[in-house]
Design a protein around this motif. Structure first.
Motif, PDB file in Angstrom:
ATOM      1  N   VAL A  38       0.837  -1.199   0.000  1.00 27.04           N
ATOM      2  CA  VAL A  38       0.000   0.000   0.000  1.00 27.04           C
ATOM      3  C   VAL A  38       0.872   1.249   0.000  1.00 27.04           C
ATOM      4  N   LYS A  39       1.952   1.233   0.775  1.00 25.09           N
ATOM      5  CA  LYS A  39       2.859   2.389   0.825  1.00 25.09           C
ATOM      6  C   LYS A  39       3.464   2.671  -0.548  1.00 25.09           C
ATOM      7  N   ARG A  40       3.948   1.593  -1.219  1.00 26.83           N
ATOM      8  CA  ARG A  40       4.514   1.768  -2.566  1.00 26.83           C
ATOM      9  C   ARG A  40       3.469   2.337  -3.521  1.00 26.83           C
ATOM     10  N   MET A  41       2.274   1.757  -3.465  1.00 21.45           N
ATOM     11  CA  MET A  41       1.222   2.210  -4.372  1.00 21.45           C
ATOM     12  C   MET A  41       0.784   3.640  -4.049  1.00 21.45           C
ATOM     13  N   ALA A  42       0.764   3.997  -2.771  1.00 18.05           N
ATOM     14  CA  ALA A  42       0.388   5.353  -2.373  1.00 18.05           C
ATOM     15  C   ALA A  42       1.368   6.358  -2.954  1.00 18.05           C
ATOM     16  N   GLN A  43       2.650   6.018  -2.935  1.00 13.91           N
ATOM     17  CA  GLN A  43       3.664   6.910  -3.489  1.00 13.91           C
ATOM     18  C   GLN A  43       3.560   6.987  -5.008  1.00 13.91           C
ATOM     19  N   GLU A  44       3.400   5.838  -5.643  1.00 13.39           N
ATOM     20  CA  GLU A  44       3.340   5.797  -7.109  1.00 13.39           C
ATOM     21  C   GLU A  44       2.085   6.469  -7.665  1.00 13.39           C
ATOM     22  N   LEU A  45       0.952   6.312  -6.947  1.00 10.44           N
ATOM     23  CA  LEU A  45      -0.335   6.735  -7.485  1.00 10.44           C
ATOM     24  C   LEU A  45      -0.927   7.948  -6.782  1.00 10.44           C
ATOM     25  N   SER A  46      -0.220   8.504  -5.810  1.00 10.90           N
ATOM     26  CA  SER A  46      -0.718   9.651  -5.029  1.00 10.90           C
ATOM     27  C   SER A  46      -2.096   9.360  -4.428  1.00 10.90           C
ATOM     28  N   LEU A  47      -2.177   8.272  -3.676  1.00  6.82           N
ATOM     29  CA  LEU A  47      -3.447   7.871  -3.076  1.00  6.82           C
ATOM     30  C   LEU A  47      -3.793   8.741  -1.876  1.00  6.82           C
ATOM     31  N   SER A  48      -5.069   9.010  -1.717  1.00  2.37           N
ATOM     32  CA  SER A  48      -5.551   9.728  -0.541  1.00  2.37           C
ATOM     33  C   SER A  48      -5.526   8.767   0.650  1.00  2.37           C
ATOM     34  N   PRO A  49      -5.583   9.289   1.866  1.00  4.38           N
ATOM     35  CA  PRO A  49      -5.636   8.403   3.037  1.00  4.38           C
ATOM     36  C   PRO A  49      -6.824   7.434   2.970  1.00  4.38           C
ATOM     37  N   ASP A  50      -7.982   7.916   2.500  1.00  2.00           N
ATOM     38  CA  ASP A  50      -9.148   7.033   2.383  1.00  2.00           C
ATOM     39  C   ASP A  50      -8.891   5.912   1.378  1.00  2.00           C
ATOM     40  N   GLN A  51      -8.285   6.249   0.254  1.00  2.37           N
ATOM     41  CA  GLN A  51      -7.969   5.227  -0.746  1.00  2.37           C
ATOM     42  C   GLN A  51      -6.981   4.208  -0.174  1.00  2.37           C
ATOM     43  N   GLN A  52      -6.017   4.670   0.596  1.00  8.99           N
ATOM     44  CA  GLN A  52      -5.052   3.756   1.208  1.00  8.99           C
ATOM     45  C   GLN A  52      -5.745   2.780   2.145  1.00  8.99           C
ATOM     46  N   THR A  53      -6.667   3.278   2.944  1.00  5.57           N
ATOM     47  CA  THR A  53      -7.415   2.415   3.871  1.00  5.57           C
ATOM     48  C   THR A  53      -8.234   1.393   3.103  1.00  5.57           C
ATOM     49  N   ARG A  54      -8.936   1.846   2.081  1.00 11.14           N
ATOM     50  CA  ARG A  54      -9.773   0.932   1.298  1.00 11.14           C
ATOM     51  C   ARG A  54      -8.929  -0.089   0.552  1.00 11.14           C
ATOM     52  N   LEU A  55      -7.798   0.354   0.003  1.00  7.15           N
ATOM     53  CA  LEU A  55      -6.906  -0.553  -0.708  1.00  7.15           C
ATOM     54  C   LEU A  55      -6.337  -1.605   0.247  1.00  7.15           C
ATOM     55  N   ARG A  56      -5.959  -1.183   1.441  1.00  8.78           N
ATOM     56  CA  ARG A  56      -5.440  -2.113   2.448  1.00  8.78           C
ATOM     57  C   ARG A  56      -6.487  -3.202   2.745  1.00  8.78           C
ATOM     58  N   GLN A  57      -7.750  -2.796   2.878  1.00  4.57           N
ATOM     59  CA  GLN A  57      -8.833  -3.755   3.140  1.00  4.57           C
ATOM     60  C   GLN A  57      -8.953  -4.765   1.994  1.00  4.57           C
ATOM     61  N   VAL A  58      -8.927  -4.273   0.779  1.00  3.35           N
ATOM     62  CA  VAL A  58      -9.042  -5.155  -0.388  1.00  3.35           C
ATOM     63  C   VAL A  58      -7.884  -6.152  -0.420  1.00  3.35           C
ATOM     64  N   LEU A  59      -6.667  -5.654  -0.229  1.00  2.00           N
ATOM     65  CA  LEU A  59      -5.488  -6.522  -0.319  1.00  2.00           C
ATOM     66  C   LEU A  59      -5.441  -7.541   0.822  1.00  2.00           C
ATOM     67  N   LEU A  60      -5.810  -7.134   2.030  1.00  4.92           N
ATOM     68  CA  LEU A  60      -5.822  -8.080   3.156  1.00  4.92           C
ATOM     69  C   LEU A  60      -6.859  -9.183   2.941  1.00  4.92           C
ATOM     70  N   LEU A  61      -8.047  -8.789   2.530  1.00  2.00           N
ATOM     71  CA  LEU A  61      -9.085  -9.788   2.307  1.00  2.00           C
ATOM     72  C   LEU A  61      -8.739 -10.713   1.139  1.00  2.00           C
ATOM     73  N   THR A  62      -8.108 -10.156   0.119  1.00  2.00           N
ATOM     74  CA  THR A  62      -7.684 -10.984  -1.012  1.00  2.00           C
ATOM     75  C   THR A  62      -6.673 -12.027  -0.544  1.00  2.00           C
ATOM     76  N   ARG A  63      -5.715 -11.595   0.261  1.00  2.00           N
ATOM     77  CA  ARG A  63      -4.712 -12.536   0.795  1.00  2.00           C
ATOM     78  C   ARG A  63      -5.378 -13.632   1.633  1.00  2.00           C
ATOM     79  N   GLN A  64      -6.351 -13.243   2.450  1.00  2.00           N
ATOM     80  CA  GLN A  64      -7.043 -14.229   3.277  1.00  2.00           C
ATOM     81  C   GLN A  64      -7.774 -15.248   2.408  1.00  2.00           C
TER      82      GLN A  64
END
Length: 123
Positions: A38-64
């Motif tokens: 998420v940190k790498r993507m936030a830097q590359e894509l200029s993600l907002s804090p809300d987008q970072q939170t939502r992306l983290r949720q998607v990636l964690l659930l995908t991993r699970q």
């Protein structure tokens, strides 16, 4: 509202095979890997804090879901491959909903470059 929809969408993902009713929480190693991604993507894509939170949720659930696939499809490589492909496609769909169209285009380029790096270092 969007957070709830994303979580609900991932939680309702049907697996290609049987999935356990409850999924254990992500391990610290998985949480760290997702945080790094998420940190790498936030830097590359200029993600907002809300987008970072939502992306983290998607990636964690995908991993699970993918971990559950590995358990459910032990000894069934074809079933595992199908379940993982489904999870990747669903994750991609949800990531696209988190990002703006411009960010998603950048994300696709970012992802292609990372895949290219992996293939170059593997040979």
């Amino acid at each position: 509202m969007k957070k709830a929809l994303i979580a609900l969408a991932l939680l309702s993902l049907p697996a290609a095979g049987t999935r356990a009713q409850t999924t254990p929480p992500p391990t610290p190693a998985v949480q760290a890997a997702v945080a790094s991604q998420v940190k790498r993507m936030a830097q590359e894509l200029s993600l907002s804090p809300d987008q970072q939170t939502r992306l983290r949720q998607v990636l964690l659930l995908t991993r699970q879901h993918m971990d559950a696939d590995r358990t459910a499809h032990q000894g069934d490589p074809a079933g595992l491959q199908a379940a993982m492909a489904f999870d990747r496609a669903k994750s991609e769909e949800l990531i696209q909903k988190v990002l703006t169209p411009a960010q998603y285009a950048q994300y696709q380029q970012y992802k292609a470059a990372r895949i290219g790096q992996l293939h170059t270092t593997a040979h």
